[in-house]
Design an enzyme around this catalytic site. Structure first.
Site, PDB file in Angstrom:
ATOM      1  N   VAL A  17      41.957  20.386  17.101  1.00 11.62           N
ATOM      2  CA  VAL A  17      40.990  20.588  16.010  1.00 11.62           C
ATOM      3  C   VAL A  17      41.180  21.973  15.378  1.00 11.62           C
ATOM      4  CG1 VAL A  17      38.547  20.660  15.385  1.00 11.62           C
ATOM      5  CG2 VAL A  17      39.334  19.039  17.148  1.00 11.62           C
ATOM      6  N   ALA A  46      42.164  33.579  17.667  1.00 13.68           N
ATOM      7  CA  ALA A  46      42.301  34.028  19.057  1.00 13.68           C
ATOM      8  C   ALA A  46      42.765  32.854  19.920  1.00 13.68           C
ATOM      9  CB  ALA A  46      40.966  34.562  19.571  1.00 13.68           C
ATOM     10  N   LYS A 106      30.705  20.531  22.831  1.00 18.16           N
ATOM     11  CA  LYS A 106      29.558  19.710  23.289  1.00 18.16           C
ATOM     12  C   LYS A 106      29.135  20.026  24.712  1.00 18.16           C
ATOM     13  CE  LYS A 106      33.129  16.580  24.077  1.00 18.16           C
ATOM     14  NZ  LYS A 106      34.156  16.918  23.159  1.00 18.16           N
ATOM     15  N   VAL A 133      29.255  16.291  18.168  1.00 15.56           N
ATOM     16  CA  VAL A 133      28.861  14.895  18.404  1.00 15.56           C
ATOM     17  C   VAL A 133      29.516  13.984  17.376  1.00 15.56           C
ATOM     18  CG1 VAL A 133      26.921  13.272  18.478  1.00 15.56           C
ATOM     19  CG2 VAL A 133      26.646  15.577  19.399  1.00 15.56           C
ATOM     20  N   GLY A 135      32.529  13.436  16.207  1.00 13.59           N
ATOM     21  CA  GLY A 135      33.613  13.881  15.310  1.00 13.59           C
ATOM     22  C   GLY A 135      33.179  14.061  13.870  1.00 13.59           C
ATOM     23  N   ASP A 202      31.068  12.877  28.873  1.00 11.12           N
ATOM     24  CA  ASP A 202      31.263  13.281  27.476  1.00 11.12           C
ATOM     25  C   ASP A 202      30.149  12.682  26.610  1.00 11.12           C
ATOM     26  OD1 ASP A 202      33.282  14.244  25.221  1.00 11.12           O
ATOM     27  OD2 ASP A 202      32.678  12.207  24.698  1.00 11.12           O
ATOM     28  N   LYS A 206      26.734  14.510  24.561  1.00 11.12           N
ATOM     29  CA  LYS A 206      26.371  14.223  23.164  1.00 11.12           C
ATOM     30  C   LYS A 206      24.950  13.652  23.091  1.00 11.12           C
ATOM     31  CE  LYS A 206      31.245  13.457  22.133  1.00 11.12           C
ATOM     32  NZ  LYS A 206      32.332  12.486  22.130  1.00 11.12           N
ATOM     33  N   GLY A 303      39.631  13.371  16.937  1.00 10.08           N
ATOM     34  CA  GLY A 303      40.840  13.597  16.151  1.00 10.08           C
ATOM     35  C   GLY A 303      40.773  14.916  15.403  1.00 10.08           C
TER      36      GLY A 303
HETATM   37  N1  HSE Z   1      37.061  12.416  24.233  1.00 12.18           N
HETATM   38  C1  HSE Z   1      36.135  12.120  23.185  1.00 12.18           C
HETATM   39  C2  HSE Z   1      36.179  10.647  22.853  1.00 12.18           C
HETATM   40  C3  HSE Z   1      36.401  12.866  21.916  1.00 12.18           C
HETATM   41  O1  HSE Z   1      36.970   9.890  23.396  1.00 12.18           O
HETATM   42  O2  HSE Z   1      35.390  10.240  22.019  1.00 12.18           O
HETATM   43  C4  HSE Z   1      35.798  14.196  21.857  1.00 12.18           C
HETATM   44  O3  HSE Z   1      34.458  14.209  22.179  1.00 12.18           O
END
Ligand code: HSE
Length: 432
Positions: A17, A46, A106, A133, A135, A202, A206, A303
């Site tokens: 990203v 950085a 996140k 959250v 993308g 993950d 979110k 992505g």
């Molecule tokens: N690994 C996450 C996903 C993407 O598969 O949606 C980034 O939060």
């Protein structure tokens, strides 16, 4: 500030990203400057290793390993390094100095969001994190701003693309979990270590962020009940399909009496529900609000370019405020709702069982449901036979709405019946 002024941007991180954000800040500098009303300048990037290969290579002189010096030289900091530390300390350094920060982190926000917002509020700096959250999907700002005059009752989200890809493959091809995961890894959707995705953490991060904004309260990942998808089988997916459902890893954030229940689990969604048509690695968030009614936000949840779009949106908004002046708008957490325990959650359930096929078995099972006040909506029996040639039955029960504690007590008793070989699956049913 004005059109003759310059906004210096410091970028922390140059991964998938971060490198796209750097590209857009450089290639689209004129467009961004016009939208902001001031010149922008990418002051530095950085990174841990200045020589590493990048998805997009900025001029070499922009890279350095000293994040603190870059933060101190910048007007706005964009943090895209991920992880808790040193990201937390660096964001606090910027916010404490009154510098606005954009982040897509996140895991950090779901754990330390309260501390970061307090630091932002204390210095009057803006802290924005739309990219954390789903993308590219604009969901946090709609919850924070557009719906701030309404009451959100419920949010259902497919907020993890990797697991949606895996479950979609299982649904469309009949694949088992391991094969679908291997395919997701081969195509680059799943990480080499897919734990955070497939175990649900993950999506849980979110969900905590979404629930905080939707319900004007402070929730962390510790408030989220989390179940992953590793035990979902091809047989469960096929049985759900026969009953008219698809299994999705659903984040559910729901007003529940005086509190909010936040949970992530593989869940049966009716085929006709809008979330059932979210395929592949796409994300979607379905919001039910008192006056707005039902809203669905859909798009790419991960992505480089899609997530960079969300980062740049936050950046432009922040930079405009620097140009026009005025204090940052803090998040509203006045409601201070608590998270409610899972035992009290009420939902429908789908239960799979293997039992003997003889007189009285269904009656005995139904009696256990009745004893705990759990009402059966539908029951389906498929005949089979065991290794010894004796008749067996696979049972699938879908209940009416019942409390989680009552459902679990029922299953405990059902498992104790001599005629029941095993309870093979338990899923919540949402979206009806
Ligand atoms: N690994 C996450 C996903 C993407 O598969 O949606 C980034 O939060």
């Amino acid at each position: 500030m004005g059109a003759s002024q310059r906004i210096k941007v410091g970028l922390l991180g140059s991964g998938n990203v971060g490198s796209q954000v750097a590209r857009i800040l450089i290639e689209e500098a004129q467009m961004l400057s016009q939208r902001i009303g001031a010149q922008i300048e990418l002051t530095g990037i950085a990174v841990r290793d200045t020589q590493a290969d990048r998805h997009w290579q900025a001029p070499a002189e922009l890279y350095s390993t000293d994040a603190d010096v870059l933060i101190d030289r910048s007007d706005v900091v964009i943090e895209l390094t991920g992880g808790i530390e040193p990201a937390r300390t660096r964001i606090l350094r910027a916010l404490n100095a009154g510098k606005p920060v954009v982040s897509g982190n996140k895991a950090l926000i779901a754990k330390h969001g309260v501390e970061l917002q307090q630091a932002a509020q204390a210095s009057g700096a803006q802290f924005s994190y739309e990219a954390a959250v789903a993308g590219a999907i604009p969901i946090l700002r709609p919850l924070k701003d557009s719906l701030s005059g309404d009451h959100v009752n419920r949010v259902l989200g497919i907020m993890n693309g990797t697991t949606n890809y895996i479950l979609d493959q299982m649904d469309t091809t009949g694949a088992q979990f391991d094969d679908a995961l291997a395919e997701a890894q081969r195509l680059g959707y799943a990480e080499a270590d897919p734990t955070a995705d497939v175990e649900g953490q993950d999506a849980a991060s979110k969900a905590a962020i979404v629930a905080s904004l939707a319900f004007h309260s402070e929730f962390t990942i510790d408030d989220v009940h989390c179940e992953g998808i590793t035990s979902v089988t091809a047989e469960d997916v096929a049985a759900a399909s026969e009953d008219g459902y698809v299994i999705k890893l659903l984040a559910t954030c729901e007003r529940d009496g005086e509190g909010v229940n936040i949970r992530v689990s593989p869940t049966l969604v009716p085929r006709e529900h809008p979330l059932a048509s979210v395929h592949g690695a796409y994300n979607a968030v379905f919001v039910q609000a008192e006056n707005a009614g039902e809203l669905m936000f859909y798009g790419p949840g991960a992505g480089g370019n899609p997530t960079a779009s969300a980062v740049l949106g936050d950046f432009v908004s922040i930079a405009r405020r620097l140009v026009t002046g005025g204090a940052a708008i803090p998040e509203s957490t006045y409601a201070q709702l608590d998270s409610t325990p899972m035992a009290d959650v009420v939902s429908r359930y789908s239960i799979g069982m293997e039992a003997e096929d003889r007189v009285g078995v269904l009656a005995a099972i139904a009696e256990k449901f009745a004893e705990h006040g759990v009402s059966i909506s539908t029951m389906r029996q498929t005949k089979g036979q065991n290794a010894g040639g004796e008749p067996t039955s696979s049972l699938r029960v879908i209940t009416h709405r019942a409390e989680d504690s009552k459902m679990r007590a029922t299953l405990h008793d059902v498992e104790g019946l001599s005629s029941v070989r095993a309870v093979t699956s338990l899923y919540r049913v949402e979206g009806e």
